[in-house]
Design a protein around this motif. Structure first.
Motif, PDB file in Angstrom:
ATOM      1  N   CYS A 308       0.937   6.117   6.212  1.00 30.68           N
ATOM      2  CA  CYS A 308       1.476   4.975   5.475  1.00 30.68           C
ATOM      3  C   CYS A 308       2.896   4.659   5.930  1.00 30.68           C
ATOM      4  N   SER A 311       3.050   3.133   9.411  1.00 29.56           N
ATOM      5  CA  SER A 311       2.682   1.718   9.382  1.00 29.56           C
ATOM      6  C   SER A 311       3.844   0.865   8.880  1.00 29.56           C
ATOM      7  N   LEU A 333      -1.829  -1.788  12.295  1.00 26.30           N
ATOM      8  CA  LEU A 333      -3.213  -1.732  11.829  1.00 26.30           C
ATOM      9  C   LEU A 333      -3.826  -0.353  12.019  1.00 26.30           C
ATOM     10  N   ARG A 336      -2.551   1.780   9.204  1.00 28.79           N
ATOM     11  CA  ARG A 336      -3.149   1.330   7.939  1.00 28.79           C
ATOM     12  C   ARG A 336      -4.572   1.856   7.817  1.00 28.79           C
ATOM     13  N   TYR A 337      -5.331   1.730   8.893  1.00 28.66           N
ATOM     14  CA  TYR A 337      -6.715   2.209   8.881  1.00 28.66           C
ATOM     15  C   TYR A 337      -6.757   3.728   8.697  1.00 28.66           C
ATOM     16  N   MET A 363       1.973   3.091  -0.261  1.00 32.11           N
ATOM     17  CA  MET A 363       1.411   1.879   0.343  1.00 32.11           C
ATOM     18  C   MET A 363       1.790   0.638  -0.448  1.00 32.11           C
ATOM     19  N   HIS A 367       5.975  -1.362   0.992  1.00 31.59           N
ATOM     20  CA  HIS A 367       5.778  -2.700   1.552  1.00 31.59           C
ATOM     21  C   HIS A 367       6.781  -3.695   0.980  1.00 31.59           C
ATOM     22  N   ASP A 379      -4.665  -6.925   5.430  1.00 35.41           N
ATOM     23  CA  ASP A 379      -4.240  -5.828   4.566  1.00 35.41           C
ATOM     24  C   ASP A 379      -4.935  -5.964   3.217  1.00 35.41           C
ATOM     25  N   SER A 381      -4.794  -6.040  -0.833  1.00 38.61           N
ATOM     26  CA  SER A 381      -3.788  -6.504  -1.789  1.00 38.61           C
ATOM     27  C   SER A 381      -3.212  -5.322  -2.567  1.00 38.61           C
ATOM     28  N   TRP A 382      -1.984  -5.513  -3.017  1.00 43.95           N
ATOM     29  CA  TRP A 382      -1.284  -4.424  -3.699  1.00 43.95           C
ATOM     30  C   TRP A 382      -1.961  -4.045  -5.008  1.00 43.95           C
ATOM     31  N   HIS A 385      -4.858  -1.664  -4.485  1.00 45.90           N
ATOM     32  CA  HIS A 385      -4.339  -0.301  -4.339  1.00 45.90           C
ATOM     33  C   HIS A 385      -3.948   0.273  -5.699  1.00 45.90           C
TER      34      HIS A 385
END
Length: 656
Positions: A308, A311, A333, A336-337, A363, A367, A379, A381-382, A385
Motif C-alpha cells: 500500500c 503504491s 497499479l 495496488r493489485y 489504503m 490516499h 482504483d 472507492s474509499w 475499502h
C-alpha cells in the motif's frame, strides 16, 4: 506564517552547550526489569555482559506475562548472586598481601565505564571542578591580557565589585510517570518542561531607578511565555498494535524492510517525503511517534501495508515530478493489485485481523495526502475499502473496547481512532450516519477520549458533535423527519454547540515567541475552526436556507477570521482543515472574504495546494462556485450542494 525555529538551549558562544541526560526507553529488557540504567551496547550491554546475563533487546515472551516476569526476575537475582560471589572469591585470591583487606574491593571509577561515556563526562580543564585545574594560577582578565602595559586593578577582592552573572541558559526536563495495575504497565504520561535562568538584574543600591527603564525589563527580562514551563505532552497516548518502539532499532528498520531492488527507491521516497505528510498533528503532539510506532513497524511486519505504501509513494512521485511514463503507472497499479491480493489471502485464513485493518485504513487515509484530482487510474472507492474495515473493527470488538475501557483510562487503540476520524467525516461525504455513531454518543456522555485530538487536532467532543449533525443530515436526506421536527433538532444541536464555546481571549497564535509550536494552543485554534464549520453545516440543514442569509454570512465571516490563527504555507496546517474549508467554502458568496483568504492560502502552499485532499477540495469548491454563481446570474436562485456536484462529476473524494 511559520515562526522560525529557535534552539531550546542557549549558552555562551565560547562554550559547548551542556548535554542534558534524557531517560531512554530503548534499553535492553533485562536492565528494564532490574530498573537499572542500560548503556545500550551493541549486541550486548555492558551490565549484562559483566553480570553474565542474557541481554535481550527484542521483546521477550516473559515480558508480557506477570508470573513469568517474576520468575525471570528471581532467576536474574540468582545469577547475579553467583557472579558476585565468584568475583569476590577471585579478588581475595589475587589480592596482594600488603593490600589492606578493607580496600580490596574499591568503588568503580571513571575507567570502569566505556570510552564513550568517559568522553561525554570529561570535565573541562578550565573548570574549577576539574581535577586538572591549577588552583594556584593567578586570576586573569581578558582586557588586561591583551593590554599588558596596563596594571590590572585588584577588583576581584573588592566587595564593591560584583562578579558578572553566568550567561543565561534554558534546559528541557522530561518527566515520565508510569501507572501499573496488578504489576502490569498500563498508562504512561510524559511531560516536557522548559526552565530558564534568565533573571532581570537587581536594582543598584545607590543609583536611582527611572520609569523609562521599565520597558527594558518588560521586553527583555520579563520572559513570560518565552521561557515558562512548556505544555505537557503524553508521548505514549495510543495503544499501538506493534507495541512500544525501541529507539535503538529505528535506525536499522528501514534497512530491514524486505523489498525488491526495483522497489527500494519507492520505499526510500515514501519514508523521506511522504511519511511527514500523513500525520502532521500527531507529529507535533508526539514527535516521532508516527514514524517509529506506526509506519516503520508496519512496513517491516505487514506485507499488505508495505505494498500500500509503495503504491502511495509512486502516486506521490508521479504528481510531484510530473511523471507520465508507463513505468510509474505500472508501479502504482502493480502495488495496488499486490495489496488487494495480500488482503484477500489474509481474509481467507481468518487471522491477523489487526494487520488487515491496518493496511485497509492505510489504503483509505494515505490516499488523502497524495495524488492529483484528475488521477484517472483504476482504483476501488474509499467507502468500499471502509466497509471492509468496518467488518474487521466489529470482529475485533474495538468499539466495545473503547467504551468499556473508559473507567480503566487505558490508551485508545490507534487503528480505532483513525477509523473514527474517517467514519465521522466520511459520513458527511456520503450523506449517511457514521457507522459507530452510538459509540461516539456514549463516549460523549461519559466525557472520555477516543484520541481524535491527539491524532488530528480537533477535540474529541467537537468530533462527537459533528457525528450528531451528520446523523441529522442523513435523517433529513431520507425524509425521516418533518420540517418542524427538523428545526427543533437543529435548535437542540445548536444549544449543545454553545456549551463547547471557549473565551475568545484563549485563542492566540500557536507559536511562542521563541518559535516553538504550542500543541495545545494549536488544538484550541483548530477546534474553533471545526466548531464554526459544524455550525455552518448545521445551519445548511435549515429548510430553504440560502448562502446570502445574514446569519450564514456572519458564520462564514467568523470562520474566515478564525483561519488567521492557523499557520499556513508548506509547513502550516491547511491540509489538516480540509473538511472545515469545504463546508465553509460551499456556503460562501462571490463577494465573501473567505474566497480571498483561501486564494491567499493556496498561493502560500504553492505546488502543494494541487495534491491530496486539499487539491481535490479546491477543485470541488471551484466547480461549486462556478455553478452557484451561474445560478445567481440566471436568476434561478437554486442552492448548489457540493455533494450533488461530486455526483455529477463522478468524483468519489474523501476530503478529510
Amino acid at each position: 506564517m511559520v515562526a522560525p525555529k529557535t534552539p531550546s538551549t542557549k549558552g555562551s558562544p565560547s562554550k559547548a552547550a551542556t548535554k542534558m541526560h534524557r531517560r531512554s526507553r530503548s534499553g535492553c529488557f533485562t536492565c528494564r526489569l532490574r530498573r537499572k540504567k542500560c548503556d545500550e551496547g551493541k549486541n550486548q550491554c555492558k551490565a549484562c555482559k559483566h553480570l553474565g546475563l542474557k541481554c535481550e533487546y527484542k521483546r521477550p515472551m516473559w515480558w508480557s506475562n506477570n508470573e513469568q516476569r517474576k520468575q525471570q526476575k528471581d532467576t536474574i537475582k540468582n545469577i547475579i548472586k553467583r557472579t558476585k560471589l565468584s568475583e569476590k572469591t577471585s579478588n581475595i585470591g589475587t589480592s596482594s598481601a600488603q593490600t589492606p583487606p578493607g580496600l580490596s574491593h574499591s568503588l568503580p571509577t571513571s575507567a570502569t565505564y566505556s570510552e564513550a561515556t568517559a568522553r561525554t563526562r570529561a570535565p573541562s580543564v578550565e573548570s574549577q571542578h576539574s581535577p586538572g585545574y591549577d588552583f594556584n594560577q593567578p586570576l586573569s582578565h581578558d582586557y588586561y591580557d591583551f593590554h599588558p602595559h596596563i596594571v590590572s586593578p585588584p577588583y576581584d577582592m573588592n566587595p564593591q565589585y560584583q562578579p558578572f552573572p553566568p550567561t543565561p541558559y534554558e534546559v528541557d526536563i522530561k518527566t515520565e510517570r508510569q501507572m501499573y495495575v496488578n504489576d502490569v504497565p498500563t498508562r504512561r504520561d510524559s511531560m516536557v518542561s522548559t526552565f530558564s535562568t534568565y533573571q532581570p538584574p537587581s536594582a543598584h543600591p545607590t543609583l536611582p531607578s527611572f520609569p523609562e527603564d521599565e520597558w527594558i525589563n518588560q521586553d527583555i527580562y520579563n520572559t513570560g511565555d518565552m521561557f515558562s514551563a512548556e505544555e505537557g505532552l503524553d508521548f505514549d497516548f495510543f495503544d499501538f498494535s506493534h507495541g512500544p518502539a525501541q529507539a535503538s532499532q529505528q535506525a536499522t528498520r528501514q534497512a530491514l524492510i524486505q523489498v525488491d531492488d526495483c522497489d527500494r527507491p519507492l520505499l526510500d521516497h515514501f519514508i523521506d517525503n511522504v511519511l511527514r505528510l500523513v500525520f502532521p498533528i500527531m507529529e507535533v503532539k508526539q514527535h516521532g511517534s508516527a514514524r517509529s510506532e506506526v509506519i516503520l513497524p508496519a512496513l517491516e511486519s505487514n506485507k499488505c501495508y508495505l505494498h500500500c505504501c509503495l503504491s502511495i509513494s509512486a502516486m506521490h512521485l508521479k504528481s510531484t515530478r510530473g511523471l507520465e511514463d508507463e513505468q510509474i503507472n505500472s508501479d502504482i497499479l502493480r502495488h495496488r493489485y499486490a495489496t488487494i491480493t495480500e488482503l484477500c489471502g489474509a481474509l481467507n485464513v481468518n487471522k491477523n485481523y489487526m494487520q488487515i485493518l491496518e493496511a485497509t485504513l492505510g489504503m483509505i487515509f494515505f490516499h488523502c495526502s497524495v495524488g492529483r484530482p484528475d488521477d484517472a487510474l483504476l482504483d476501488i472507492s474509499w467507502h468500499q475499502h471502509f466497509e471492509a474495515a468496518i467488518n474487521l473493527i466489529r470482529r475485533l470488538e474495538l468499539p466495545h473496547a473503547m467504551v468499556h475501557d473508559n473507567n480503566a483510562r487505558l490508551h485508545p487503540p490507534f487503528n480505532m481512532t483513525l477509523a473514527s476520524w474517517v467514519d465521522i467525516l466520511g459520513a458527511t461525504m456520503l450523506g449517511r450516519s457514521p457507522q459507530f455513531a452510538d459509540t461516539y454518543r456514549e463516549k460523549n456522555q461519559s466525557g472520555s477520549t477516543s484520541g481524535l485530538c491527539e491524532l488530528m487536532g480537533c477535540e474529541d467532543s467537537m468530533m462527537y458533535m459533528i457525528s450528531e449533525v451528520a446523523c441529522l443530515d442523513a435523517l433529513k436526506s431520507n425524509n425521516g423527519v418533518n420540517e418542524l421536527q427538523l428545526c427543533q433538532l437543529i435548535r437542540s444541536l445548536g444549544t449543545s454547540l454553545d456549551t463547547t464555546e471557549i473565551p475568545q481571549e484563549s485563542l492566540t497564535w500557536p507559536y511562542s515567541s521563541t518559535g516553538a509550536i504550542r500543541p495545545k494552543q494549536l488544538s484550541r485554534n483548530m477546534t474553533t475552526v471545526f466548531r464554526l464549520a459544524a455550525r455552518i453545516y448545521l445551519m445548511s440543514l435549515v429548510p430553504n436556507i440560502s448562502k446570502d442569509d445574514p446569519a450564514m454570512e456572519s458564520l462564514v465571516h467568523r470562520f474566515t477570521d478564525s483561519l488567521q490563527l492557523i499557520p499556513y504555507g508548506p509547513d502550516g496546517f491547511d491540509r489538516s482543515i480540509v473538511w472545515p474549508l469545504l463546508i465553509a467554502g460551499s456556503q460562501s458568496t462571490a463577494d465573501s472574504t473567505f474566497r480571498q483568504a483561501l486564494a491567499g492560502r493556496i498561493a502560500s502552499l504553492g505546488e502543494h495546494a494541487e495534491f491530496g485532499s486539499f487539491g481535490r477540495m479546491v477543485r470541488l469548491l471551484q466547480e461549486v462556485w462556478r455553478q452557484s454563481d451561474e445560478a445567481i446570474r440566471t436568476g434561478s436562485g437554486q442552492n448548489v450542494h457540493w455533494r450533488d456536484v461530486m455526483q455529477q462529476k463522478g468524483w468519489d473524494f474523501l476530503l478529510i
